[in-house]
Scaffold this active site. Structure first.
Site, short mmCIF file in Angstrom:
data_model
loop_
_atom_site.label_atom_id
_atom_site.label_comp_id
_atom_site.label_asym_id
_atom_site.label_seq_id
_atom_site.Cartn_x
_atom_site.Cartn_y
_atom_site.Cartn_z
N SER A 136 0.85 -1.35 0.03
CA SER A 136 -0.04 0.02 -0.13
C SER A 136 0.88 1.19 -0.05
O SER A 136 2.06 1.34 0.51
CB SER A 136 -0.95 -0.01 1.21
OG SER A 136 -1.70 1.26 1.14
N TYR A 148 -3.77 -0.29 10.16
CA TYR A 148 -3.98 -0.83 9.16
C TYR A 148 -2.61 -0.40 8.19
O TYR A 148 -1.93 -1.27 7.82
CB TYR A 148 -5.04 -0.13 8.22
CG TYR A 148 -4.99 -0.44 6.73
CD1 TYR A 148 -5.33 -1.68 6.26
CD2 TYR A 148 -4.54 0.46 5.88
CE1 TYR A 148 -5.11 -2.14 4.91
CE2 TYR A 148 -4.45 0.44 4.42
CZ TYR A 148 -4.76 -1.00 3.94
OH TYR A 148 -4.69 -1.29 2.71
O1 NJP Z 1 -10.82 -4.64 -1.36
P1 NJP Z 1 -12.00 -5.57 -1.43
P2 NJP Z 1 -9.39 -4.39 -2.17
N1 NJP Z 1 -10.16 -14.86 3.67
O2 NJP Z 1 -12.79 -5.42 -0.18
C1 NJP Z 1 -10.63 -10.69 0.56
C2 NJP Z 1 -5.10 -3.38 -0.45
N2 NJP Z 1 -5.42 -2.10 -0.83
O3 NJP Z 1 -9.47 -5.07 -3.54
O4 NJP Z 1 -13.63 -13.11 1.83
C3 NJP Z 1 -10.21 -14.72 2.45
O5 NJP Z 1 -12.70 -5.25 -2.91
C4 NJP Z 1 -12.25 -10.52 0.33
O6 NJP Z 1 -13.00 -11.48 0.07
P3 NJP Z 1 -14.06 -12.17 0.97
C5 NJP Z 1 -5.96 -3.99 0.77
O7 NJP Z 1 -5.32 -3.86 1.94
C6 NJP Z 1 -6.61 -1.34 -1.25
O8 NJP Z 1 -9.19 -2.86 -2.42
O9 NJP Z 1 -14.93 -12.60 0.02
N3 NJP Z 1 -10.04 -13.43 1.88
C7 NJP Z 1 -12.05 -9.85 -0.88
O10 NJP Z 1 -11.94 -10.40 -1.96
C8 NJP Z 1 -5.96 -5.49 0.04
O11 NJP Z 1 -5.01 -6.09 0.71
C9 NJP Z 1 -6.64 -0.07 -1.51
O12 NJP Z 1 -14.80 -10.98 1.90
C10 NJP Z 1 -10.42 -12.37 2.37
C11 NJP Z 1 -10.71 -8.87 -0.62
O13 NJP Z 1 -10.13 -9.69 0.41
C12 NJP Z 1 -6.08 -5.60 -1.33
O14 NJP Z 1 -5.76 -4.06 -1.59
C13 NJP Z 1 -5.48 0.80 -1.30
C14 NJP Z 1 -10.66 -12.36 3.98
C15 NJP Z 1 -10.79 -7.65 -0.25
O15 NJP Z 1 -11.09 -6.85 -1.53
C16 NJP Z 1 -7.30 -5.82 -1.84
O16 NJP Z 1 -8.29 -4.90 -1.47
C17 NJP Z 1 -4.05 -0.07 -0.93
C18 NJP Z 1 -10.25 -13.76 4.57
N4 NJP Z 1 -10.00 -13.72 5.85
C19 NJP Z 1 -4.21 -1.43 -0.81
N5 NJP Z 1 -10.86 -11.06 4.35
C20 NJP Z 1 -7.87 0.57 -1.64
N6 NJP Z 1 -8.95 -0.04 -1.90
O17 NJP Z 1 -7.76 1.67 -1.71
C21 NJP Z 1 -10.87 -10.42 3.17
O18 NJP Z 1 -2.92 0.83 -0.93
N7 NJP Z 1 -10.74 -11.18 2.30
#
Ligand code: NJP
Length: 224
Positions: A136, A148
């Site tokens: 990030s 975070y």
């Molecule tokens: O967010 P989102 P992003 N086990 O909420 C999964 C980083 N980032 O694409 O389990 C398995 O659409 C969740 O799936 P589900 C951020 O920190 C973002 O933005 O079905 N999976 C979903 O597919 C993260 O590392 C921004 O709920 C788990 C996914 O994670 C990455 O980008 C900026 C889980 C999250 O998708 C992807 O985030 C930045 C579990 N226990 C970095 N918990 C930004 N959006 O601005 C969650 O610098 N997931």
């Protein structure tokens, strides 16, 4: 050349966009997240020949182990692993933050990520493959009291350590550092932010480099 990508956090946002970009480029994808329905919808969209849904909670070590085995069995090998699953509670700092949220962020963004990377290595040594992590912009800034942000400082340091461990073994490591991205990570839309497909493009760029090239860290920020 067609590659097999194992993507965590594939049910939405950056992970889902990367799966779409990878299949568009002729690759195959193993999709990991907890939301089985969303993964199944994505498999239907991408085609069962190109994608497999592996519903699992990445904090569950045995479930992740099973997911890796299932991906390797289905596609024969794994060429790239994108350790992308993560979540955040932004803007609340430490004093105003919720302790249960601290634990969840540390479990998913740190512990489960290390499990993904450990399980990836045997496959990637065999395929001379590529390990990508979602870091990030928060790890290139000071965000007052942000747990975070600190989890992403971990990812930054860990990615460098993995690069040092794995380069000699022919495995490339890339830490992808996005600025704000308009995804379900936030409760409301972020019109000035990056789109998930922008970050997917950065992932595909790093992945598409010739074997002699490694991009250890890549930053991609919105203009505004
Ligand atoms: O967010 P989102 P992003 N086990 O909420 C999964 C980083 N980032 O694409 O389990 C398995 O659409 C969740 O799936 P589900 C951020 O920190 C973002 O933005 O079905 N999976 C979903 O597919 C993260 O590392 C921004 O709920 C788990 C996914 O994670 C990455 O980008 C900026 C889980 C999250 O998708 C992807 O985030 C930045 C579990 N226990 C970095 N918990 C930004 N959006 O601005 C969650 O610098 N997931």
């Amino acid at each position: 050349m067609s590659k097999v990508l194992f993507i965590t956090g594939a049910s939405s946002g950056i992970g889902a966009a990367t799966a779409r970009a990878a299949v568009d480029a002729g690759h195959k994808v193993a999709l990991v997240a907890r939301s089985e329905d969303k993964l199944n919808d994505l498999v239907t969209e991408l085609g069962e020949d190109h994608a497999i849904a592996l519903p699992c909670d990445v904090t569950d070590v045995s479930a992740q182990t099973t997911a890796f085995e299932a991906a390797a069995t289905r596609f024969g090998q794994i060429d790239a692993v994108f350790a992308n699953a993560g979540l955040g509670a932004t803007g609340k700092g430490t004093e105003g933050g919720d302790i249960d949220n601290f634990r969840t962020m540390i479990d998913v963004n740190i512990f489960a990520l290390t499990v993904t990377c450990k399980l990836a290595i045997a496959h990637l040594k065999q395929s001379k493959g590529h390990l990508l992590l979602t870091g990030s912009r928060a790890a290139h800034a000071t965000l007052p009291g942000s747990v975070y942000g600190a989890t992403k400082w971990f990812v930054r340091g860990y990615a460098e350590n993995l690069h040092a461990e794995l380069a000699e073994q022919g495995v490339r490591v890339t830490n992808i550092n996005p600025g704000m991205v308009d995804t379900p990570f936030f409760d409301e839309g972020k019109p000035d932010a990056l789109r998930p497909e922008d970050v997917a493009g950065a992932v595909m760029y790093a992945l598409g480099q010739p074997d002699r090239v490694v991009i250890p860290s890549l930053q991609i920020y919105p203009m505004r």
